[in-house]
Design a protein around this motif. Sequence first.
Motif, PDB file in Angstrom:
ATOM      1  N   ILE A  52      41.871  -7.169 -14.324  1.00 31.32           N
ATOM      2  CA  ILE A  52      41.982  -8.591 -14.866  1.00 31.32           C
ATOM      3  C   ILE A  52      42.564  -9.578 -13.629  1.00 31.32           C
ATOM      4  N   VAL A  53      42.399 -10.258 -13.590  1.00 32.05           N
ATOM      5  CA  VAL A  53      43.120 -11.591 -12.379  1.00 32.05           C
ATOM      6  C   VAL A  53      42.964 -12.505 -13.605  1.00 32.05           C
ATOM      7  N   ILE A  54      44.698 -12.944 -13.976  1.00 34.10           N
ATOM      8  CA  ILE A  54      44.757 -14.564 -14.129  1.00 34.10           C
ATOM      9  C   ILE A  54      45.675 -15.651 -13.269  1.00 34.10           C
ATOM     10  N   GLU A  55      44.701 -16.685 -13.379  1.00 33.66           N
ATOM     11  CA  GLU A  55      45.030 -17.780 -12.679  1.00 33.66           C
ATOM     12  C   GLU A  55      45.688 -18.884 -13.323  1.00 33.66           C
ATOM     13  N   GLN A  56      46.682 -19.697 -12.467  1.00 38.16           N
ATOM     14  CA  GLN A  56      47.725 -20.254 -13.406  1.00 38.16           C
ATOM     15  C   GLN A  56      47.264 -21.360 -12.710  1.00 38.16           C
ATOM     16  N   SER A  57      47.426 -23.069 -12.939  1.00 37.87           N
ATOM     17  CA  SER A  57      47.074 -24.672 -12.331  1.00 37.87           C
ATOM     18  C   SER A  57      48.493 -24.813 -13.272  1.00 37.87           C
ATOM     19  N   VAL A  58      49.741 -26.114 -11.936  1.00 37.71           N
ATOM     20  CA  VAL A  58      50.415 -26.320 -12.690  1.00 37.71           C
ATOM     21  C   VAL A  58      49.944 -27.783 -12.718  1.00 37.71           C
ATOM     22  N   ILE A  59      49.478 -28.797 -13.276  1.00 37.74           N
ATOM     23  CA  ILE A  59      49.404 -29.926 -12.694  1.00 37.74           C
ATOM     24  C   ILE A  59      51.011 -31.037 -12.800  1.00 37.74           C
ATOM     25  N   ALA A  60      51.324 -31.602 -11.180  1.00 37.54           N
ATOM     26  CA  ALA A  60      52.542 -31.451 -11.463  1.00 37.54           C
ATOM     27  C   ALA A  60      52.635 -33.418 -12.310  1.00 37.54           C
ATOM     28  N   GLY A  61      53.742 -33.216 -12.994  1.00 37.42           N
ATOM     29  CA  GLY A  61      54.691 -34.833 -14.017  1.00 37.42           C
ATOM     30  C   GLY A  61      53.599 -34.763 -14.984  1.00 37.42           C
ATOM     31  N   ALA A  62      52.338 -33.585 -15.289  1.00 39.26           N
ATOM     32  CA  ALA A  62      51.157 -33.985 -16.716  1.00 39.26           C
ATOM     33  C   ALA A  62      52.600 -33.264 -17.722  1.00 39.26           C
ATOM     34  N   ASN A  63      51.720 -34.365 -19.126  1.00 43.04           N
ATOM     35  CA  ASN A  63      52.367 -33.163 -20.414  1.00 43.04           C
ATOM     36  C   ASN A  63      51.175 -33.098 -20.660  1.00 43.04           C
ATOM     37  N   HIS A  64      51.322 -32.849 -21.923  1.00 43.62           N
ATOM     38  CA  HIS A  64      51.307 -31.835 -22.906  1.00 43.62           C
ATOM     39  C   HIS A  64      49.985 -32.713 -23.271  1.00 43.62           C
ATOM     40  N   PHE A  65      50.003 -33.846 -23.227  1.00 38.71           N
ATOM     41  CA  PHE A  65      48.122 -34.577 -22.932  1.00 38.71           C
ATOM     42  C   PHE A  65      48.241 -34.606 -22.033  1.00 38.71           C
ATOM     43  N   PHE A  66      48.137 -35.042 -21.324  1.00 41.67           N
ATOM     44  CA  PHE A  66      47.968 -35.014 -19.693  1.00 41.67           C
ATOM     45  C   PHE A  66      47.867 -36.238 -19.052  1.00 41.67           C
ATOM     46  N   ASP A  67      48.721 -37.430 -19.981  1.00 38.10           N
ATOM     47  CA  ASP A  67      48.268 -39.135 -19.571  1.00 38.10           C
ATOM     48  C   ASP A  67      48.050 -39.123 -18.281  1.00 38.10           C
ATOM     49  N   ASN A  68      46.771 -39.762 -17.975  1.00 35.44           N
ATOM     50  CA  ASN A  68      47.293 -40.323 -17.105  1.00 35.44           C
ATOM     51  C   ASN A  68      46.753 -38.699 -15.656  1.00 35.44           C
ATOM     52  N   LYS A  69      46.433 -38.366 -16.504  1.00 39.97           N
ATOM     53  CA  LYS A  69      46.106 -36.951 -15.248  1.00 39.97           C
ATOM     54  C   LYS A  69      44.861 -36.030 -15.754  1.00 39.97           C
ATOM     55  N   THR A  70      43.964 -36.314 -16.277  1.00 43.19           N
ATOM     56  CA  THR A  70      43.129 -35.784 -17.036  1.00 43.19           C
ATOM     57  C   THR A  70      42.478 -35.503 -16.020  1.00 43.19           C
ATOM     58  N   ASP A  71      41.726 -36.628 -14.963  1.00 44.73           N
ATOM     59  CA  ASP A  71      40.764 -35.873 -13.516  1.00 44.73           C
ATOM     60  C   ASP A  71      41.509 -35.165 -12.725  1.00 44.73           C
ATOM     61  N   GLU A  72      43.079 -34.674 -12.784  1.00 43.37           N
ATOM     62  CA  GLU A  72      43.535 -33.867 -11.900  1.00 43.37           C
ATOM     63  C   GLU A  72      43.163 -32.612 -12.189  1.00 43.37           C
ATOM     64  N   LEU A  73      43.580 -32.374 -14.185  1.00 44.83           N
ATOM     65  CA  LEU A  73      43.249 -31.116 -14.654  1.00 44.83           C
ATOM     66  C   LEU A  73      41.976 -31.078 -14.686  1.00 44.83           C
ATOM     67  N   ILE A  74      41.138 -31.913 -14.882  1.00 44.67           N
ATOM     68  CA  ILE A  74      39.438 -31.207 -15.200  1.00 44.67           C
ATOM     69  C   ILE A  74      39.133 -30.662 -13.447  1.00 44.67           C
ATOM     70  N   ALA A  75      39.746 -31.583 -13.056  1.00 39.00           N
ATOM     71  CA  ALA A  75      39.246 -30.947 -11.081  1.00 39.00           C
ATOM     72  C   ALA A  75      39.326 -29.408 -11.035  1.00 39.00           C
ATOM     73  N   SER A  76      40.956 -29.273 -11.270  1.00 34.48           N
ATOM     74  CA  SER A  76      41.320 -28.214 -11.115  1.00 34.48           C
ATOM     75  C   SER A  76      40.144 -26.586 -11.786  1.00 34.48           C
ATOM     76  N   CYS A  77      40.357 -26.791 -13.595  1.00 28.53           N
ATOM     77  CA  CYS A  77      39.214 -26.159 -14.232  1.00 28.53           C
ATOM     78  C   CYS A  77      37.887 -26.113 -13.601  1.00 28.53           C
TER      79      CYS A  77
END
Length: 219
Positions: A178-203
Amino acid sequence: MPEVTFTGPAGRIEGRFQPSKQRGAPIAIVLHPHPQFGGTMNNKIVYDLFYAFVQRGFSALRFNFRGVGRSQGSFDHGAGELSDAASALDWVQAVTPDAKSCWIAGVSFGAWIGMQLLMRRPEIEGFISVAPPANRFDFSFLAPCPSSGLIVHGDADRVAPLKDVETLVSKLKTQKGIVIEQSVIAGANHFFDNKTDELIASCSSYLDKRLGLNDIDAA
């Protein structure tokens, strides 16, 4: 988007379901954060993940765990919620019997539930786990993890600290096949405040790669 209700172990479950127009389209189920801390199927990350799957031709379902919104029952510390998720998958498979594959996605508490469902249902071939709370819930059941997937989290997450998620990812990456990929969003807290767009782009980028859509775009 059709409102749906289906029967779970604790009674009626409320959901939103967007069927694909294509026969044989894959299934996606998106699970929401902790019910006792305001998690619902209308959580912005859940909503955006749901549409990321819809836009890629999936038949997608998001729903409220027992005791949330119009879903019957009461919070059951994970065991009942896992049963709710299994019932949701059963329901989607019943209404889309020609679906050829299935994905699961979850946010925080929903990521924990989703990974447990992954262990129990071999037809799930891909997953996205957003901010899995590896410090608060036991993920040792992933032995081994049966499917490849993406774990995405923020480096400023105080609820599920980076080091705990890193430990989980490192453990899963040692498994063969299996291949587990990891994406770390810089500056993002648990709720991805102001970082949701980056999160969804990564997904979305991960989904495109797994589904071979990047190859199509490049052709």
